[in-house]
Write an enzyme that holds these catalytic residues in place. Structure first.
Site, PDB file in Angstrom:
ATOM      1  N   HIS A  17      -2.574  -2.523   7.275  1.00 45.61           N
ATOM      2  CA  HIS A  17      -2.057  -2.711   5.923  1.00 45.61           C
ATOM      3  C   HIS A  17      -2.494  -1.539   5.068  1.00 45.61           C
ATOM      4  CE1 HIS A  17      -0.392  -5.107   2.652  1.00 45.61           C
ATOM      5  NE2 HIS A  17      -1.352  -4.584   1.912  1.00 45.61           N
ATOM      6  N   ASP A  59      -1.313 -16.216  -3.494  1.00 45.87           N
ATOM      7  CA  ASP A  59      -1.201 -14.786  -3.800  1.00 45.87           C
ATOM      8  C   ASP A  59       0.125 -14.475  -4.451  1.00 45.87           C
ATOM      9  OD1 ASP A  59      -2.087 -12.017  -3.728  1.00 45.87           O
ATOM     10  OD2 ASP A  59      -0.395 -11.762  -2.377  1.00 45.87           O
ATOM     11  N   LYS A  95      -3.244 -12.600   2.633  1.00 46.03           N
ATOM     12  CA  LYS A  95      -1.962 -12.466   3.352  1.00 46.03           C
ATOM     13  C   LYS A  95      -2.183 -12.049   4.798  1.00 46.03           C
ATOM     14  CE  LYS A  95      -0.199  -9.533   0.375  1.00 46.03           C
ATOM     15  NZ  LYS A  95      -0.285  -9.343  -1.035  1.00 46.03           N
ATOM     16  N   ARG A 140      -0.655 -10.987 -12.181  1.00 48.00           N
ATOM     17  CA  ARG A 140      -1.462  -9.765 -12.364  1.00 48.00           C
ATOM     18  C   ARG A 140      -0.577  -8.584 -12.720  1.00 48.00           C
ATOM     19  NH1 ARG A 140      -3.754  -9.014  -6.895  1.00 48.00           N
ATOM     20  NH2 ARG A 140      -4.622  -7.104  -7.729  1.00 48.00           N
ATOM     21  N   SER A 174      -6.228 -10.506  -2.494  1.00 50.59           N
ATOM     22  CA  SER A 174      -4.776 -10.574  -2.377  1.00 50.59           C
ATOM     23  C   SER A 174      -4.333 -10.075  -0.996  1.00 50.59           C
ATOM     24  CB  SER A 174      -4.162  -9.717  -3.493  1.00 50.59           C
ATOM     25  OG  SER A 174      -2.835  -9.377  -3.236  1.00 50.59           O
TER      26      SER A 174
END
Ligand code: URA
Length: 426
Positions: free
Chosen positions: A85, A164, A190, A171, A186
């Protein structure tokens, strides 16, 4: 669960005290269920933005976000699983070549990805520029694609980390994105939900990234590695440079086309350096002994990419969309191109139509920026440095304005900063 008062929870954090486990669980569950006002949730997020979180608070916060949905079970695949990620950047198309490369090496990569927002690009928007490509797979479809191909790149469904989805959207409109504990929880909620056994984080550092300096990027990376390991996922991170765009393109179809170049063995050296470094980390964590370069040289990774596109409804042979209008941005003097600011190029691509201002806005598949020259190259006055692509003439002025201070040309060639800055392990 005992009832709490939102104002007491907000005051606790506002005054710099740690939230109790119960307060955290109550806040996340109540807000996710739609039973708390956005203004109260926003106030708590802003208090967290300023006050931070203790390690204990963050562990409970992340675990509660994860538990707001289901966690995929990929054990039926019978193969090692690993994912990567990125914290987001400009021209960061690495996911597109990386997933098929590691799949060709024998890994399964369940890559849940996001959309671009603001100046950063999103993998889902890029893939949707391939005619027919479907990002909305349910869990059973995703596991089916993984079993057949070895990689799937799709959106997180509504049942994965729903907390999230709500918190990130809030946010985004309340100026509370750039907070280390909020970003870490966050991303990790995920990534833990997708059920991978190993995870490599590409934490971007520089003008085009959320983390502008190495110290903050290191803190974010260490925080995420700790959270991953605490949940039984082998996790490592690389800090990589995002002061200039990665590769030569920023924009959806433009980046798909460059990713295909990568898979055909002639990708830009910076994209390939980051891609191979991340692939090696993933293979290493998953305990698979294979050479990612060989999977590109043999053509196996390109075959995997085509298989994935077909399995997700796309046509890998269809021409990619192209924008109808072009404009160039020229060098103002002779010299060495020493800097090309990633954030400025990202904002230009966004204004050209490649990005969105709000989550529900459409994006242009063909719009974006092509870097005809990259730092480290010599340029002459009047020579085109960037080519801007858009669907409408009217957007060029705003995009060109974003590029006003983007370019640094000097009489001497500046040394290129390292692309891979640091490796963080548990
Ligand atoms: N990416 C995410 O998924 N979450 C953040 O908070 C920042 C980047």
């Amino acid at each position: 669960m005992p009832d709490h008062h939102a104002v007491d929870v907000i005051r606790t954090k506002r005054d710099g005290d740690a939230l109790s486990d119960e307060q955290i669980r109550w806040f996340i569950d109540t807000y996710t269920a739609g039973d708390m006002a956005d203004e109260q949730a926003s106030a708590l997020l802003m208090a967290i933005f300023w006050r931070g979180m203790t390690a204990r608070e963050l562990t409970i916060w992340t675990a509660t976000m994860l538990a707001s949905g289901r966690r995929l079970d990929l054990s039926s695949l019978g193969r090692p699983t690993a994912d990567k990620h990125s914290t987001g950047g400009v021209g960061d198309k690495v996911s597109l070549p990386l997933a098929p490369i590691v799949a060709a090496c024998g890994l399964c990569d369940p890559m849940l990805s996001g959309r671009g927002l603001g100046h950063t690009g999103g993998t889902l928007d890029k893939l949707e520029s391939i005619p027919g490509y479907r990002v909305a797979l349910d869990a059973a479809e995703m596991i089916d694609v993984l079993a057949k191909v070895g990689c799937a790149i799709c959106a997180a469904g509504p049942d994965l980390a729903p907390a999230d989805k709500k918190l990130y959207a809030l946010r985004d409109v309340t100026g509370t994105v750039e907070s280390i504990p909020l970003i870490a929880s966050s991303i990790m909620s995920k990534k833990l939900a997708e059920g991978t056994e190993a995870l490599v984080l590409d934490v971007k550092v520089g003008s085009g990234a959320f983390m502008r300096d190495v110290d903050s990027a290191r803190e974010l990376a260490e925080t995420m590695v700790r959270l991953g390991e605490a949940h039984g996922v082998k996790t490592a991170a690389l800090l990589t440079n995002m002061d200039m765009p990665l590769g030569r393109t920023a924009g959806n179809a433009l980046e798909v086309s460059e990713s295909l170049d990568c898979l055909r063995g002639h990708g830009p050296h910076d994209v390939m350096e980051v891609t191979y470094a991340l692939a090696e980390e993933m293979l290493n964590l998953a305990g698979v002994d294979a050479d990612p370069r060989a999977s590109v040289e043999s053509g196996a990774a390109l075959v995997k990419f085509h298989e994935m596109v077909r399995a997700q409804g796309g046509d890998p042979d269809a021409p990619l969309p192209e924008a109808s209008e072009r404009r160039t941005f020229e060098a103002s003097q002779d010299g060495w191109l020493n800097g090309l600011d990633a954030r400025a190029v990202g904002i230009a691509a966004w204004r050209l139509g490649a990005g969105r201002a709000r989550k529900e806005d459409p994006v242009s598949a063909g719009a974006g920026v092509v870097c005809l020259k990259k730092p480290g190259e010599q340029v002459s006055q009047g020579e085109p440095l960037l080519e801007l692509h858009a669907d409408h003439e009217r957007v060029f002025d705003a995009a060109l304005a974003a590029l006003d201070d983007a370019v640094d040309i000097g009489p001497d060639r500046a040394e290129a900063p390292p692309l891979i800055i640091e490796r963080i392990t548990a």
